[in-house]
Each structure stands twice: as structure tokens, then as C-alpha cells.
Motif scaffolding. Structure first.
Motif, short mmCIF file in Angstrom:
data_model
loop_
_atom_site.label_atom_id
_atom_site.label_comp_id
_atom_site.label_asym_id
_atom_site.label_seq_id
_atom_site.Cartn_x
_atom_site.Cartn_y
_atom_site.Cartn_z
N LYS A 145 0.82 -1.21 0.00
CA LYS A 145 0.00 0.00 0.00
C LYS A 145 0.86 1.26 0.00
CE LYS A 145 -3.80 2.32 2.39
NZ LYS A 145 -4.76 2.26 3.52
N THR A 146 1.95 1.25 0.75
CA THR A 146 2.85 2.42 0.80
C THR A 146 3.41 2.72 -0.58
OG1 THR A 146 3.44 1.97 3.10
CG2 THR A 146 4.95 3.35 1.83
N LEU A 147 3.88 1.67 -1.26
CA LEU A 147 4.46 1.86 -2.59
C LEU A 147 3.38 2.31 -3.58
CD1 LEU A 147 6.95 1.58 -4.42
CD2 LEU A 147 6.34 -0.82 -4.76
N ALA A 148 2.23 1.68 -3.53
CA ALA A 148 1.13 2.04 -4.43
C ALA A 148 0.70 3.49 -4.21
CB ALA A 148 -0.04 1.09 -4.24
N SER A 149 0.58 3.89 -2.95
CA SER A 149 0.15 5.25 -2.63
C SER A 149 1.14 6.28 -3.16
CB SER A 149 0.00 5.42 -1.12
OG SER A 149 -1.00 4.56 -0.61
N TYR A 150 2.41 5.99 -3.01
CA TYR A 150 3.42 6.93 -3.52
C TYR A 150 3.33 7.06 -5.03
CZ TYR A 150 7.73 8.77 -5.31
OH TYR A 150 8.62 9.51 -6.04
N ILE A 151 3.22 5.95 -5.75
CA ILE A 151 3.17 5.99 -7.21
C ILE A 151 1.96 6.81 -7.68
CG2 ILE A 151 2.83 4.58 -9.28
CD1 ILE A 151 4.33 2.32 -7.67
N VAL A 152 0.83 6.59 -7.05
CA VAL A 152 -0.40 7.28 -7.45
C VAL A 152 -0.31 8.77 -7.15
CG1 VAL A 152 -2.86 7.51 -6.89
CG2 VAL A 152 -1.87 5.25 -7.27
N SER A 153 0.26 9.15 -6.02
CA SER A 153 0.27 10.55 -5.60
C SER A 153 1.44 11.37 -6.12
CB SER A 153 0.26 10.64 -4.07
OG SER A 153 1.45 10.07 -3.53
N SER A 154 2.46 10.71 -6.66
CA SER A 154 3.67 11.41 -7.11
C SER A 154 3.35 12.45 -8.18
CB SER A 154 4.67 10.40 -7.67
OG SER A 154 5.77 11.06 -8.29
N LYS A 155 4.02 13.61 -8.09
CA LYS A 155 3.89 14.68 -9.07
C LYS A 155 5.25 14.92 -9.73
CE LYS A 155 -0.37 15.43 -7.71
NZ LYS A 155 -1.51 14.97 -8.56
N LEU A 156 5.24 15.09 -11.04
CA LEU A 156 6.50 15.25 -11.76
C LEU A 156 7.25 16.50 -11.33
CD1 LEU A 156 8.36 14.09 -13.94
CD2 LEU A 156 7.11 15.43 -15.64
N ASP A 157 6.55 17.57 -10.96
CA ASP A 157 7.24 18.80 -10.58
C ASP A 157 7.94 18.68 -9.23
OD1 ASP A 157 5.07 18.88 -8.85
OD2 ASP A 157 4.18 20.67 -9.73
N LYS A 158 7.74 17.56 -8.53
CA LYS A 158 8.43 17.33 -7.27
C LYS A 158 9.70 16.49 -7.46
CE LYS A 158 5.28 19.44 -4.78
NZ LYS A 158 5.57 20.73 -4.13
N ILE A 159 9.95 16.08 -8.69
CA ILE A 159 11.10 15.22 -8.97
C ILE A 159 12.27 16.08 -9.45
CG2 ILE A 159 11.96 13.36 -10.45
CD1 ILE A 159 9.16 12.19 -10.41
N PRO A 160 13.46 15.92 -8.85
CA PRO A 160 14.61 16.77 -9.19
C PRO A 160 15.04 16.65 -10.65
CG PRO A 160 14.98 15.59 -7.13
CD PRO A 160 13.76 15.00 -7.75
N ASP A 161 15.66 17.72 -11.14
CA ASP A 161 16.09 17.76 -12.54
C ASP A 161 17.10 16.67 -12.87
OD1 ASP A 161 14.44 19.92 -12.97
OD2 ASP A 161 16.04 21.42 -12.83
N ASP A 162 18.01 16.36 -11.95
CA ASP A 162 19.02 15.34 -12.25
C ASP A 162 18.38 13.97 -12.41
OD1 ASP A 162 18.69 15.31 -9.22
OD2 ASP A 162 20.08 13.62 -9.46
N VAL A 163 17.28 13.72 -11.70
CA VAL A 163 16.57 12.45 -11.83
C VAL A 163 15.89 12.37 -13.19
CG1 VAL A 163 14.69 11.06 -10.88
CG2 VAL A 163 16.30 12.21 -9.34
N ILE A 164 15.30 13.46 -13.62
CA ILE A 164 14.66 13.50 -14.93
C ILE A 164 15.69 13.30 -16.04
CG2 ILE A 164 13.42 14.99 -16.56
CD1 ILE A 164 11.94 16.15 -14.13
#
Length: 443
Positions: free
Chosen positions: A5-24
Motif C-alpha cells: 500500500k505504501t508503494l502504491a500510494s506513492y506511485i499514485v500521488s507522485s507529481k513530476l514537478d516534485k522530482i529533481p532535474d538530475d533524476v529526470i
């Protein structure tokens, strides 16, 4: 705990603008590397055979596959993409768990994006979610799961494909939990298949099964709620030891793609330090093959567990042979695609040196090191110790080197101008209005 559930919740709620540029940027490096592998591998016999066998069973031909004219339904397109991108054994690897992370995820995503309008931003975000899911599940069960004989690219990769396609399908948390459960119950793939076409099938198998899991979950097809952590769930059944804390620790901050690596040679990653050292010896000393009396290599124990094939007749076998890899480095001074063909496997000079190679497992040697001694007939001994091999976390391939690798595989298939356009599209992946533009550019 409720890791699924923790992993599923994170995947569903994740927003691209919260992901760092180096990761992208690292996501684009991974996709670039894999697209090159898929284009290069698209003409291999394993791909031809799979297409011939599966095309009669495909549903509506809505999805293209990379660098092939045939069209399939998206599930079978995932299979073909996976075989193409993994067959050269040139794809990325995360050394902390030895998953080839991009093939299962990208194979499913490109099949989906070929049949369904998908923006580059959506694609990149979904790709990163798939990468997180498979890497964290893999981390939790490695090394016991891998040591038991499971091919972790397939068994963890199915979670990645389910998460990625599920993100594009906008699954709810409940639906994503079901997708994880459906993925878990389809997780399979055996290391006994290494050296055969079935090894590359694992990536496509995981991509298809993950895609199928997301589609079923979206339709309301239920699955167990505790697929990963349950008493009879993935971890407990498929690993004698596991650490479920690795599922959630650092989730959303410690992005697993930062630990990804890209191979300079198309073979098992654990033999690459030995290749580096043998290429160095060839460059510095140019020993003639008939002057090589004996070759001794000391390597990490995992090398002999993974790449101990001696009776080499096929190129696929040679990719998992420490003996062949040492020989091609010493004889040819390189280890490119042509060094792992059927012709190279049966080259008399390579075979002569290969038969003189011995390998010893040494626990003091890390999986990124190799100690090499070459005895010559004149009594001289050449030595080399590789501290860190090219392509690892500490000596990563640059963006330019990834482009060179892409061209080396793809130009023979598509020509220079088309390949240059493909490379540009990969670097601009997150700017594309429709990812199918990239798929069509491989045709």
C-alpha cells in the motif's frame, strides 16, 4: 507494515514537478541507452523468431514496435520490445541488485504510447515510477532471491511495468494495490535460461505481464492486498531472506535511478572489469595470441556464479563467459558487438586463448574489480589490476559516450541521419507532445 500500500500510494500521488532535474535527466539517459539497444537488437534471430511465432495470435494491430514494420496489440508489442532491448545484453544495470531496470518498464510504456496518445512528461513520470517500484522490490529481496536462481530483471521488472502503465492509466491507490498483486502473482524468470533466447524473453514477459496487471486492475479485477509483504506474498515465497524496509525507506527522496549504470560492453556486467584489464594489456603490450601461455584472473565469487560458461559455440553463450571475455580483450583489444557473435565464439585465435584462461573466485575482490596475469611463452608475465571498471557508478559513461554507443548499434540498422534524429528525440523526451513520434522515428 503495509509495504504494498505504501508503494502504491506513492506511485499514485507522485507529481513530476516534485522530482529533481538530475533524476529526470537520468531517466532520459536510461531511455536513450535502451532505445539504442532495442534498435540495434531488433534484427536479431530471437526477435525474428518471436514475431513469426506471435504475430498470428495478436489482437488489433494498434501498437508499433521499435525498429520493426510489424504491428501488434500493445501486450504483444511489449513482448517484442522487451526481447529487442535485452537481447544484446547491452542494457542498463543497477549493481546493487543486478536488475536490468529499463527493459521491462520502457518496453511496456512504448507499446502503450504507440497505441494511446501520451505526452513526453507523462511518459517520463511513469517511467520513473516504474523504475522506483521494480528497484525497491528488487532491493528488498536481493541477494537471496537472486542466489536462489530467479532472474530478478523479470521477477522485479513486472512490478515496474505494472506501476508505469498504471500511472498512465491513472489508477487509484486501490487499483494500484491490485496491479501490484497481479504483478506479484505473475513474477517469474529463471537464471537457468542465461545464454539462450529465453533470457531476452524475460524482459518482454515482465513488460507484458505488468501491462496486463495494470489493465486488469483498472477494470476492477481484484488481487490480494499484501502482495509484497504478505506471509505468502512475493518476498516470503521467492526469497529465503528479505528486508521489507527497503521498499519505503527514502521513497520520494532517494531515487533509485541515481544508482543506474550503463555497460560499455554487450555482455554480463560482472565480467566487464576483466575486459577493461585485458584491453589495457592488449593496448600496452600487443601480445600475439600464440605467445600467450596462460591467463589467470581473480574475480569476485559472483562472476563464476553468473559467467562461468566454458563450452562456447554461440554468441549468446559467450556473453556469459569470463573466459571468452578475457580472450577477446587480449586478442582483439576490444569487446564490441562483433566480439559476441557466433563467428567470434568460433574464431580459432579467440578459442585458443580462451582455452588458456583460468578464473578463481576471490572474496577480497569486489564485483567491480579484476586481477589479471598473463604468462607469455618467452617467460614474461603481464599483470593488471582493475580497481574500478568503466561504466560503473564511479566511472559512469558520459552523455556523449551513450550517444556513441547508440550510434554503434543503430546506424547499421537505420543510417546516420535517422539515428541522429532519434538521439535528439530521446534527449527531448519530456518535451514531446506525443511519444509515438519517437516510436515512428525508429521505423
Amino acid at each position: 507494515m503495509f509495504e504494498t500500500k505504501t508503494l502504491a500510494s506513492y506511485i499514485v500521488s507522485s507529481k513530476l514537478d516534485k522530482i529533481p532535474d538530475d533524476v529526470i535527466h537520468e531517466a532520459k539517459r536510461a531511455v536513450l541507452n535502451w532505445v539504442g539497444c532495442a534498435v540495434g537488437g531488433s534484427g536479431e534471430p530471437a526477435v525474428d523468431t518471436a514475431i513469426r511465432a506471435l504475430l498470428p495470435f495478436s489482437g488489433k494491430p494498434e501498437a508499433g514496435v521499435l525498429a520493426r514494420p510489424e504491428r501488434f496489440d500493445p501486450l504483444y508489442a511489449s513482448v517484442i520490445n522487451g526481447i529487442s532491448g535485452h537481447v544484446y545484453e547491452y542494457d542498463d544495470t543497477t549493481p546493487m541488485n543486478y536488475i536490468h531496470p529499463t527493459p521491462p518498464v520502457a518496453s511496456a510504456l512504448f507499446a502503450y504510447a504507440s497505441a494511446n496518445a501520451t505526452t513526453g512528461r507523462e511518459f517520463v513520470h511513469a517511467f520513473l515510477m516504474g523504475f522506483e517500484a521494480e528497484s525497491r522490490v528488487g532491493n528488498a529481496v536481493y541477494p537471496a532471491h537472486y542466489n536462489a536462481g530467479w532472474h530478478i530483471t523479470a521477477t522485479a521488472g513486472v512490478f515496474g511495468a505494472a506501476a508505469a502503465v498504471g500511472k498512465l492509466l491513472v489508477l487509484s491507490t486501490q487499483e494500484m494495490i491490485w496491479a501490484m498483486g497481479l504483478a506479484a502473482t505473475q513474477a517469474s524468470g529463471l537464471r537457468e535460461m542465461f545464454g539462450s533466447m529465453a533470457k531476452s524473453f524475460h524482459a518482454g514477459h515482465a513488460a507484458r505481464n505488468g501491462y496486463l496487471s495494470a489493465v486488469l486492475a483498472k477494470a476492477g479485477f481484484t488481487a490480494g492486498e499484501h502482495a509484497i509483504e504478505g506471509a505468502r506474498g512475493f518476498a516470503a515465497v521467492l526469497a529465503s531472506e528479505y528486508d521489507l524496509s527497503k521498499i519505503a525507506t527514502g521513497l520520494g527522496e532517494d531515487f533509485q535511478i541515481r544508482y543506474n549504470t550503463y555497460k560499455p560492453y554487450p555482455c554480463g556486467i560482472v565480467v566487464q572489469p576483466t575486459i577493461d584489464g585485458c584491453i589495457d594489456l592488449h593496448r600496452d603490450h600487443h601480445p600475439a595470441p600464440d605467445s600467450i601461455k596462460a591467463v589467470r584472473v581473480r574475480v569476485a565469487p559472483l562472476v563464476l556464479d553468473l559467467c562461468n560458461k566454458r563450452d562456447i559455440r554461440r554468441g549468446l553463450d559467450s556473453k556469459y563467459s569470463i573466459y571468452h571475455s578475457a580472450a577477446v580483450g587480449l586478442v582483439r583489444g576490444k569487446a564490441g558487438l562483433q566480439e559476441y557473435t557466433d563467428d567470434a565464439a568460433n574464431d580459432p585465435l579467440i578459442k585458443r586463448v580462451r582455452e588458456r584462461v583460468s578464473a578463481v573466485a576471490d572474496p577480497s575482490i569486489t564485483e567491480d574489480q579484476s586481477r589479471i596475469e598473463v604468462d607469455l611463452t618467452n617467460g614474461e608475465t603481464l599483470t593488471r589490476f582493475v580497481e574500478e571498471s568503466l561504466g560503473n557508478i564511479r566511472r559512469p559513461l558520459s552523455d556523449a559516450q551513450l550517444e556513441d554507443k547508440f550510434r554503434d548499434q543503430s546506424v547499421p540498422r537505420l543510417g546516420r541521419a535517422q539515428v541522429d534524429r532519434l538521439i535528439d528525440l530521446c534527449w527531448r523526451l519530456d518535451e514531446l507532445e506525443n511519444v509515438n513520434t519517437l516510436v515512428e522515428a525508429t521505423q
